[in-house]
Design an enzyme around this catalytic site. Structure first.
Site, PDB file in Angstrom:
ATOM      1  N   HIS A 359       0.814  -1.220   0.000  1.00 36.94           N
ATOM      2  CA  HIS A 359       0.000   0.000   0.000  1.00 36.94           C
ATOM      3  C   HIS A 359       0.848   1.271   0.000  1.00 36.94           C
ATOM      4  CE1 HIS A 359      -3.512  -2.531   0.590  1.00 36.94           C
ATOM      5  NE2 HIS A 359      -4.188  -1.488   0.167  1.00 36.94           N
ATOM      6  N   ARG A 466     -11.470   4.580  -1.607  1.00 35.95           N
ATOM      7  CA  ARG A 466     -11.125   3.644  -0.524  1.00 35.95           C
ATOM      8  C   ARG A 466     -11.694   4.157   0.799  1.00 35.95           C
ATOM      9  NH1 ARG A 466      -6.274   4.390  -3.558  1.00 35.95           N
ATOM     10  NH2 ARG A 466      -5.686   2.523  -4.744  1.00 35.95           N
ATOM     11  N   ARG A 502     -16.164   2.052  -2.444  1.00 36.83           N
ATOM     12  CA  ARG A 502     -16.006   0.659  -2.017  1.00 36.83           C
ATOM     13  C   ARG A 502     -16.333   0.554  -0.528  1.00 36.83           C
ATOM     14  NH1 ARG A 502     -10.185  -1.943  -2.743  1.00 36.83           N
ATOM     15  NH2 ARG A 502      -9.700  -0.524  -1.040  1.00 36.83           N
ATOM     16  N   GLU A 600     -11.984  -9.949  -7.684  1.00 36.85           N
ATOM     17  CA  GLU A 600     -10.636  -9.987  -7.115  1.00 36.85           C
ATOM     18  C   GLU A 600     -10.118 -11.390  -6.842  1.00 36.85           C
ATOM     19  OE1 GLU A 600      -9.948  -6.542  -4.127  1.00 36.85           O
ATOM     20  OE2 GLU A 600     -12.040  -7.142  -3.872  1.00 36.85           O
ATOM     21  N   ASP A 624      -5.190  -7.711  -6.310  1.00 36.81           N
ATOM     22  CA  ASP A 624      -5.474  -8.957  -5.601  1.00 36.81           C
ATOM     23  C   ASP A 624      -5.725 -10.109  -6.558  1.00 36.81           C
ATOM     24  OD1 ASP A 624      -5.159  -8.594  -2.863  1.00 36.81           O
ATOM     25  OD2 ASP A 624      -7.065  -7.563  -2.658  1.00 36.81           O
ATOM     26  N   ARG A 634       1.802 -10.342  -2.675  1.00 34.76           N
ATOM     27  CA  ARG A 634       2.315  -9.132  -3.341  1.00 34.76           C
ATOM     28  C   ARG A 634       3.119  -8.243  -2.413  1.00 34.76           C
ATOM     29  NH1 ARG A 634      -1.836  -4.758  -3.139  1.00 34.76           N
ATOM     30  NH2 ARG A 634      -3.696  -5.516  -2.094  1.00 34.76           N
ATOM     31  N   CYS A 671      -9.985  -1.272 -11.735  1.00 40.62           N
ATOM     32  CA  CYS A 671      -9.476  -0.221 -10.849  1.00 40.62           C
ATOM     33  C   CYS A 671      -8.179  -0.612 -10.151  1.00 40.62           C
ATOM     34  CB  CYS A 671     -10.532   0.157  -9.807  1.00 40.62           C
ATOM     35  SG  CYS A 671     -11.044  -1.215  -8.759  1.00 40.62           S
TER      36      CYS A 671
END
Length: 756
Positions: A359, A466, A502, A600, A624, A634, A671
């Protein structure tokens, strides 16, 4: 054997430098294996395998005997990348005698490669006068030993490159993972969590007397804390437990830890760094002890170390000044660390842990900050205040760069600035191909700071907002009204453009301090829609806040994360309908917003048709999805090279989702980070994706590439790409088809490799 292995690794970890580590290895392995010679050969910068340590051969040969790949038995082990076990070494056709070593007496030979990240760093060798073949158990132990030591040696070798802690510094090169494109040239600022003993940066001590006074002041403050704590607990502890506090106090005396630290400060090292070194050495010593009681004392040493370090660091934090071009370097950078730096001074980021899809890397791309992740061999505590170049295109780092290298990268920076100026002119132009095929470009956001940047770069909507970020920035769940105000601000800022919100997506690598989720495998655990369906009170409060925020604007969509079945979608829709009708009854004037699903997980790929039939839109979360399709964490730098967004399996899954979604008449967007890769954007457009949503920084680049190609050309390129069998072939195909003029823009590679 297991205890011996653990003990040797701990001793090597405690070594102060590479030479000490190698000497420990050869001495301890020789003793454990009860043989007459143990030697370590390491690969140098020219690819030669040099004798670097030995216990049994002539010590004068160290540093002077070297073999090329395939030369002699040592070079042969390195070439084969597997052990060679011989009863009579001289009978082997690859045997080569080196007079300087004095090895003519030895018959038996066992050589084991030391391999780190698929590179043969060196060879560990056992020799013996008596003719015998080392048995399977001994060979297996040596293979295990070399595997355990490979990372330690790689790190020690990298550390050894940085000689004299800034004095007579020489250029050093380190490999990581490209996190955010661009080049940064600046000064290192080491960032670490408070009281992190392993993250204390090296700083020289300029005024020894002043530093000693400061150190003893901090020791006294820690003593007072321990005495106070002992008094508070006096009536609740027995005599044996109270003795622990007396032991803590005695450890701080000049005859113990305090004395060792004082010696290091007098040698010219800052108090905090000296203290961390001493504490870590004692912790390792206790941890390696066989006695259980003594081994558990390592935790006491660590606790004491943190208490004192907190005082040693407090004044440093208060007076921290960031240089004009600050490059933040840390073991694991966080969003809060980025927030400490004035915006106009942050030049680049380097994280020892994490990968290109951590992130912090995603945030860096949104901010347009060049970033390298997963620099696992970087001795980050020892490079504070050093000059550094961050190459976010190739994942390379250069400390103390030469004038030639600096000039090379300054030219790249100038070219980047020219490119950015050219992209800014595209802001008000439509994103359409040469044959007028229109592709809406939306943005991924999470902070109000993203709004201005997104609109300035021509964003036509928000493909991912988010909502977890307001949750992450608090020490409790935000109230319904607090959420409503935040969401309203976003919706108003982008109105009349669509904003896709989301629902709360926590778990995996996103944890809330006040709602901890402790799991052995969090990415396959309780996260996304699974959490909110298990806690309908959290979900309903958030949905109510979203619906209230949209009143009168009608530009919101609701998107559900981590859906893996139709039943999850139906359960979530039921709760949304419930919240919607409750608010209508309360007098709110609302329209039911479109409800969509994030694709995802592989299960959603194969149920995309059924999910689309029950949704208003689909949106692929490629980060994801790639992770789950390839079974690659990841955030793990060890397997970062296996995280391949252009893997044929990923592209086929993406193609299938858009076909199945369109078969049910719904819009399909994407996205994930892949949408912001200009080369990938061309393929996604050709597949038929209706919306591409990305970080604002990449939006002009994607628009530039799409405006330079026709849809027909893109579809031909897609056909060619889908026929390839691996990612390397796909990358070559993209680079060849899109042309060298777009190479830097697309980010596949640089025109020329910088020399070091």
């Amino acid at each position: 054997m297991l205890n011996s292995l653990r003990s040797i690794v701990q001793e090597v970890n405690a070594a102060r430098d590479l030479a000490s580590a190698l000497n420990i290895i050869v001495q301890r392995v020789k003793a454990v294996m009860a043989t007459e010679v143990c030697s370590a050969y390491l690969r140098d910068g020219k690819g030669q395998y040099v004798l670097m340590a030995t216990d049994g051969l002539n010590a004068n040969a160290v540093g002077h005997v070297s073999l090329a790949l395939g030369e002699g038995l040592v070079g042969y082990v390195a070439q084969r990348e597997e052990p060679i076990n011989l009863e009579l070494a001289t009978a082997h056709p690859k045997y080569q005698y080196f007079e300087a070593t004095g090895e003519e007496r030895y018959s038996s030979f066992l050589g084991v490669p030391i391999i780190h990240q698929r590179q043969v760093l060196g060879v560990l060798v056992l020799q013996q006068v008596e003719r015998r073949r080392f048995d399977e158990g001994e060979e297996a132990f040596m293979v295990t030993m070399s595997a355990q030591l490979a990372g330690v040696i790689a790190h020690a070798e990298a550390t050894g490159v940085l000689k004299a802690m800034g004095q007579n510094a020489q250029e050093a090169r380190f490999k990581g993972v490209a996190g955010s494109p661009g080049v940064a040239i600046g000064k290192v600022v080491v960032m670490s969590p408070a009281a992190d003993l392993r993250g204390v940066p090296f700083h020289p001590c300029e005024d020894v007397d002043k530093e000693l006074v400061f150190f003893h002041q901090c020791l006294e403050l820690a003593r007072q804390d321990i005495k106070s704590l002992g008094k508070q607990l006096e009536k609740r502890l027995n005599a044996q437990e109270r003795a622990l506090f007396d032991a803590y106090l005695s450890m701080l005396d000049d005859a113990s830890l305090g004395g060792e630290v004082t010696e290091r400060i007098r040698a010219g090292v800052s108090a905090a760094y000296a203290w961390s070194e001493v504490i870590l050495e004692h912790e390792r010593n206790f941890s390696s002890m066989t006695d259980t009681y003594l081994r558990e004392r390592a935790a006491d040493v660590r606790d004491l170390g943190r208490r004192v370090l907190a005082y040693l660091q407090e004044s440093n934090q208060q007076c921290r000044v960031f240089p004009e071009h600050a490059v933040l370097v840390g073991e694991e950078l966080t969003a809060s660390m980025l927030g400490e730096v004035p915006k106009d001074r942050l030049a680049g980021l380097v994280s020892v842990q994490g990968s290109s899809n951590s992130h912090v890397a995603i945030l860096a791309r949104a901010m347009g900050v060049p970033t390298v992740m997963g620099a696992v061999d970087l001795p980050f505590t020892q490079i504070s205040d050093r000059d550094i170049i961050v190459d976010g295109y190739r994942g390379m780092l250069y400390t103390d760069p030469s004038a030639t290298l600096r000039k090379h990268y300054e030219a790249i920076c100038a070219e980047e600035q020219e490119l950015v100026r050219g992209l800014e002119a595209l802001r008000d132009l439509p994103c359409e191909t040469l044959d007028r095929h229109r592709v809406p470009l939306w943005v991924n956001t999470g902070l109000m700071a993203d709004v201005v940047r997104s609109l300035e770069r021509g964003a036509e909507g928000v493909g991912l907002y988010r909502t977890e970020i307001p949750f992450l920035l608090r020490d409790r769940f935000p109230s319904e009204e607090e959420q409503r105000l935040i969401y309203r601000e976003q919706l108003e800022a982008f109105a009349p453009h669509t904003v896709t919100m989301r629902t709360l997506d926590v778990g995996g690598d996103k944890s809330l301090s006040y709602f901890p989720i402790e799991e052995e495998n969090p990415f396959l655990g309780w996260r996304g829609i699974r959490v909110t369906l298990d806690h309908p009170e959290i979900f309903l409060a958030q949905v109510r806040a979203m619906l209230k925020a949209s009143e009168g604007l009608h530009n919101m969509r609701i998107m559900l994360p981590m859906v893996s079945s139709v039943s999850e979608l139906e359960a979530a829709k039921t709760l949304i309908y419930r919240a919607f009708h409750e608010l209508l009854e309360e007098g709110f004037h609302l329209e039911l917003p479109p409800i969509g699903v994030m694709i995802e997980v592989p299960a959603a790929v194969y149920q995309a048709r059924e999910l689309a039939a029950r949704s208003d839109f689909l949106s692929v979360g490629s980060n994801d999805l790639t992770q789950y399709l390839l079974a690659v964490d990841r955030n793990n730098p060890r397997v970062a090279d296996l995280y391949q967004p252009f893997h044929p399996a990923v592209l086929r899954a993406l193609h299938q989702v858009v076909r199945d979604g369109h078969s049910q008449g719904v819009s399909v967007g994407i996205c994930g980070e892949l949408a912001g890769d200009p080369a990938a954007a061309v393929l996604l457009m050709a597949m038929g994706y209706d919306v591409l949503s990305m970080n604002a920084t990449n939006l002009p680049k994607v628009k530039k590439v799409i405006r330079s190609i026709s849809l027909e050309q893109a579809e031909q390129l897609l056909d060619e790409v889908m026929a390839q069998e691996d990612e390397a072939s796909i990358n070559r195909c993209l680079e060849r088809s899109l042309g060298s003029g777009l190479t830097r823009l697309v980010g596949i590679s640089l025109e020329s490799e910088a020399s070091s």
